[in-house]
Design a protein around this motif. Structure first.
Motif: not given
Length: 336
Positions: A1, A4-6, A8-9, A36, A39-40, A43
């Motif tokens: 990740m 940005a993904e981190l 957001q998660a 979504k 899934r986040v 993850t």
């Protein structure tokens, strides 16, 4: 990740786990689908971004409690750390650790509701429990057995009943009589006496009961110690493995030596089976086999014990029956 993904998660996990928002609410905020979001969050768990920790007080063992509850079909199972694991090197004497009574007192505080009738049977652990009671909803308290020694009634089960009733602000119905009498005729005469008969009238109204369990050994079973050597040998020859409220059980939970009950001031076994919630309090490795025998009788629904007894019970090579949940009589008689 990526970063940005981190971020957001982390934000979604905070909304879901800490702020209690739904996946739909989070999806609306971030402009994504709820799938979504799911899934986040999944993850985040897999990548160790979120850690879920189940924490209970250090003296309680959640894993063993759940395993014991599932194995015997118990409604509630609470396993307390054994004294030896807490740094006490005292060998297992067969006496229930006093902290079992304290935990049982807290459990009763949860189980008893306004207007219930609470039944207390003789036992050192139930006496410890009554001493530890700090709060109970308004309820009536009735004694379910006679006392071990009439001369110590004020320091035993009679006082336990008075104490519980005082905490609850309800009526107390003690029994001023020995548990074991010389013969059935004497026992029958005592049962007909006004005070004792009044207590017996409440037995069918009991909604929550607390009982103790004894192994068939000196100093660990009240009934064993009250009998003569000849009587002890007789019941031992029948295969007695456990005693609860003056009822004897073999290793499979079947009642044996039923003639003894005719000489005792105690709640009948089938009346116990009809009580919605019966909490047994017993612990220690030396009592494990006796606890297992009583659980297989189908007479109790919940258990407060310690890690030593729990490990022995969970290590038994027996089929995974659920007698406590089914309230099944191992003799084949259906529960009333």
């Amino acid at each position: 990740m990526g970063p940005a993904e981190l971020m957001q998660a982390a934000a979604m996990a905070r909304r879901f786990y800490l702020e209690g928002k739904s996946k739909i609410q989070i999806a609306d905020e971030f402009g994504v689908s709820r799938f979504k979001v799911a899934r986040v969050l999944e993850t985040a768990l897999e990548r160790d971004l979120v850690r879920i920790e189940i924490r209970v007080p250090a003296e309680l063992d959640a894993e063993r409690s759940d395993a014991l509850r599932a194995r015997f079909g118990l409604r509630h199972a609470v396993v307390v750390e054994s004294p030896s694991e807490a740094g006490d090197s005292t060998p297992d004497s067969g006496a229930d650790p006093e902290n079992l009574g304290e935990v049982a007192a807290d459990l009763l505080g949860e189980l008893v509701t306004d207007g219930d009738v609470l039944g207390l049977a003789w036992g050192r652990s139930t006496i410890h429990m009554a001493t530890a009671l700090r709060q109970l909803p308004p309820c009536t308290v009735v004694q379910l057995t006679g006392v071990y020694d009439a001369g110590t009634a004020d320091r035993g089960s009679v006082e336990a009943v008075r104490r519980a009733a005082e905490v609850a602000g309800g009526e107390a119905h003690p029994i001023y009589a020995p548990m074991l009498l010389p013969d059935s005729a004497t026992a029958a005469t005592l049962r007909s006496q006004t005070g004792i008969a009044r207590a017996f009238e409440y037995f069918d109204k009991v909604t929550v009961a607390a009982v103790s369990i004894g192994s068939w050994e000196p100093g660990i079973s009240t009934v064993h110690d009250m009998l003569s050597a000849e009587e002890r040998d007789h019941y031992s020859s029948l295969g007695v493995a456990a005693e609860m409220s003056a009822h004897l059980f073999d290793a499979d939970g079947r009642r044996i030596g039923r003639d003894l009950g005719e000489r005792c001031i105690t709640v009948e076994a089938e009346r116990l089976r009809r009580i919605p919630e019966v909490v047994a309090i017993a612990g220690g490795h030396r009592k494990a086999a006796a606890i297992g025998a009583v659980l297989r009788s189908g007479l109790v629904t919940s258990l407060v014990t310690d890690t030593a007894a729990a490990d022995a019970l969970l290590g038994e090579e027996r089929p995974g029956a659920r007698p406590a949940l089914e309230r099944a009589d191992p003799d084949g008689t259906a529960a009333a």
